[in-house]
Design a protein around this motif. Structure first.
Motif: not given
Ligand SMILES: Nc1ncnc2c1ncn2[C@@H]1O[C@H](COP(=O)(O)OP(=O)(O)OP(=O)(O)O)[C@@H](O)[C@H]1O
Length: 610
Positions: A242, A239, A244
């Motif tokens: 970032t 997370r 993902g």
């Protein structure tokens, strides 16, 4: 990212179908032995039911033709009924009995399936745990293990497949016997009708399996990627960084590649199977033409022709059934052969060391002579020309820059890896000659990446091997490692589950986990203690405590630790400095500082003296 394909894929694609088929009996007999091992009674009951079902079906088929012959024969209706009655009774009885035998076979197969799966999995797991640690650095071993796990999953299908094959083959034999009594010329025609179908099905199964092998590396990568993307341990980093979208895109790219390969393989397989089926259909037409010819030329009566049509239909159905069952079995056994192949190749990786017991009180001297080690697949050695002598009672610090070989050396000194050159001896005995179980019983190792076992706090310290002192010994080890404060915070003390992703699981901080990992080593109370960066996550007080206790504990043991905080090396009797895979300096902390070499340089950098 694209990974290299499984090294075996190319080898396998060069093998002919005949060569592969030749390997199958061995795979099948291995599966049979595994079934017997899993549940002897169920295996024999399954075999008995399958054979009984097949025999009963064959008798029923034979009786059906008798029935038809009687019904279509000459004489009055009452006479023909009378003639047909015994056959009718036999057909009814054998059909009912064959249904019962079939149900029994299915029940046994269902009972056997999970057990066989379990045994096949256990075979893979024990081959893996019995392998040298170096095997895990070899991608052929890792890919082979993955393929073997897939093979183990297919093992229950093999049992079902074998059952269908026995049943279809018995029906086929019966049909063939009946046809031979009607007109022998139909026999080769009928076989001709099935051979192309058999060829198509077997070839299609092979194409499918080859594609699966070609994509083994990608399939593994996709699975690992999915795990990393959804794992709790990576969730925060994923997370905050970032990542993902990037990982999802990677997943899509690999999936796309796999799907394209799958579609291509399926298209080839469908075309091959279609060609086989088409040829088979033409041959079936030839059979019908043959019957027609025999009837028109008066060589076959209409009544016999009618019976023949029925029997040929039955024979064709059972032939097709046998071919399908064989092809399915062939496809499954290709995967089972992967499983068997891994078990065979794992034999090459199996620990084959001597059985001289390691000294229970630990070695008086650990010595290396011209020691070198090359990781599998690497050209340059991770270690070379290492000559060291460590005496019992000494505390040794291994230091050096990243990648200089500290962890590799620690693993070689404790026999986790065997040298690729030179020797490591404990009291003059080569580690390769010592019994590994006794060797590791005298060793306590805290690796750099220690495991956060999803177990209770107690088992996380005892590692499932409680000492006679029981919980008292656990608390003592925890006190020595500074983990007593951690245990005090746990709601159920030693019973608290540290399986953090499960209900009731309790989480610890990085430093708290590290204290638990050190407590494991102290609890083991082994004469050889190896700590690989044991205090990297500890606060200053806890670090000081660990090193001073290590000093006190080392009187009658050999203690070795790896550290990047060079001031910690002060507690060591001997500091070993490594650089690019070799020992460049040895001496006491003070002597090395005075020497002005690499150690002194790194120390000065760390202390901000330059
Ligand atoms: N599993 C592996 N396969 C191939 N090469 C490896 C493997 N593990 C380590 N190496 C290589 O061996 C060399 C020594 O690695 P090692 O882990 O022993 O270093 P280290 O001194 O402990 O490093 P660090 O201080 O970063 O922990 C490095 O060049 C590394 O890239």
């Amino acid at each position: 990212m694209r990974l290299q394909e499984d090294g075996h894929a190319a080898d396998r694609s060069r093998l002919t179908t005949r060569a592969i088929a030749a390997q199958l009996p061995a795979a099948l007999s291995r599966a049979w032995m595994l079934s017997r091992q899993a549940d002897r009674r169920a295996t024999f009951a399954l075999a008995g039911c399958a054979v009984a079902c097949a025999a009963l079906t064959a008798v029923a088929l034979r009786a059906t033709t008798d029935l038809l012959t009687a019904l279509l024969g000459t004489g009055t209706a009452a006479h023909r009924m009378e003639q047909a009655l015994p056959a009718l009774v036999l057909v009814t009885a054998t059909t009912c009995a064959s249904y019962l035998a079939d149900a029994g076979a299915r029940f046994c197969a269902n009972r056997l399936a999970p057990k066989v799966n379990r045994e096949a999995d256990l075979a893979v797991i024990s081959a893996s745990t019995g392998a040298e640690l170096g095997a895990y650095e070899n991608s052929a071993f890792e890919d082979g293990r993955f393929a073997a796990t897939q093979g183990a999953e297919k093992m229950p299908d093999l049992i079902g497949g074998a059952q269908s094959l026995v049943s279809a083959c018995a029906q086929l034999l019966a049909a063939v016997a009946v046809i031979a009594t009607l007109d022998a010329i139909l026999l080769p025609l009928l076989l001709l009708a099935v051979l192309p179908r058999a060829w198509g099905a077997v070839r299609a199964a092979r194409l499918d399996h080859e594609a699966a092998h070609r994509n083994l590396a990608d399939t593994r990568l996709r699975r690992v990627l999915a795990q990393y993307t959804t794992d709790r341990g990576t969730a925060a980093e994923l997370r905050s960084a970032t990542m993902g979208d990037f990982l999802l895109e990677q997943y899509r790219v690999i999936s796309g590649r796999l799907e394209r390969e799958k579609i291509t393989a399926s298209r080839h397989a469908a075309l091959t199977q279609g060609a086989g089926d088409l040829l088979a259909a033409l041959a079936v037409a030839a059979v019908w033409a043959g019957i027609l010819y025999l009837t028109l030329t008066g060589r076959m009566s209409v009544a016999t022709a009618a019976t023949t049509v029925l029997v040929v239909r039955t024979a064709n159905t059972s032939l097709t059934g046998s071919v399908r069952a064989s092809a399915r079995l062939f496809a499954t056994s290709l995967y089972v052969a992967d499983w068997a192949r891994f078990l065979d190749s794992a034999g090459a990786w199996a620990m084959r060391r001597g059985n001289t017991p390691a000294p229970a009180t630990g070695p008086r001297t650990i010595e290396t002579r011209d020691l070198s080690f090359v990781y599998p697949g690497k050209r340059s050695p991770a270690l070379h020309g290492v000559n060291l002598r460590i005496e019992r009672g000494q505390v040794i610090a291994l230091v050096g820059e990243n990648g200089c070989g500290k962890t590799t050396l620690a693993r070689l000194l404790t026999g986790l890896y065997l040298p690729t050159g030179g020797t490591v001896t404990w009291d003059g005995e080569r580690l390769a000659d010592l019994d590994p179980a006794t060797l590791w019983r005298t060793t306590a190792l805290v690796p750099q990446d220690y495991t956060r076992w999803p177990l209770a706090a107690r088992e996380n310290i005892t590692l499932g091997q409680p000492r006679p002192g029981g919980d008292e010994a656990v608390h003592t080890a925890a006190r020595l490692a500074g983990a007593d404060a951690v245990l005090e915070t746990l709601p159920e003390g030693l019973d608290t589950s540290l399986a953090r992703s499960w209900w009731g699981g309790h989480d610890l901080s990085g430093g708290q986990w590290q204290r638990i990992a050190i407590a494991r080593a102290f609890h083991r109370d082994a004469p050889v203690l190896v700590l690989d960066e044991p205090t990297a996550a500890l606060d200053a007080r806890a670090e000081h405590q660990v090193f001073s206790r290590l000093r006190n504990l080392s009187a009658d043991r050999t203690a070795l630790f790896i550290t990047h905080r060079l001031a910690n090396a002060r507690v060591a009797d001997l500091v070993v400095v490594l650089d690019r895979g070799t020992v460049v300096e040895t001496g006491t902390y003070e002597a090395l500082l005075r020497g002005g070499g690499l150690f002194a340089e790194l120390h000065a950098l760390q202390e901000g003296e330059n």
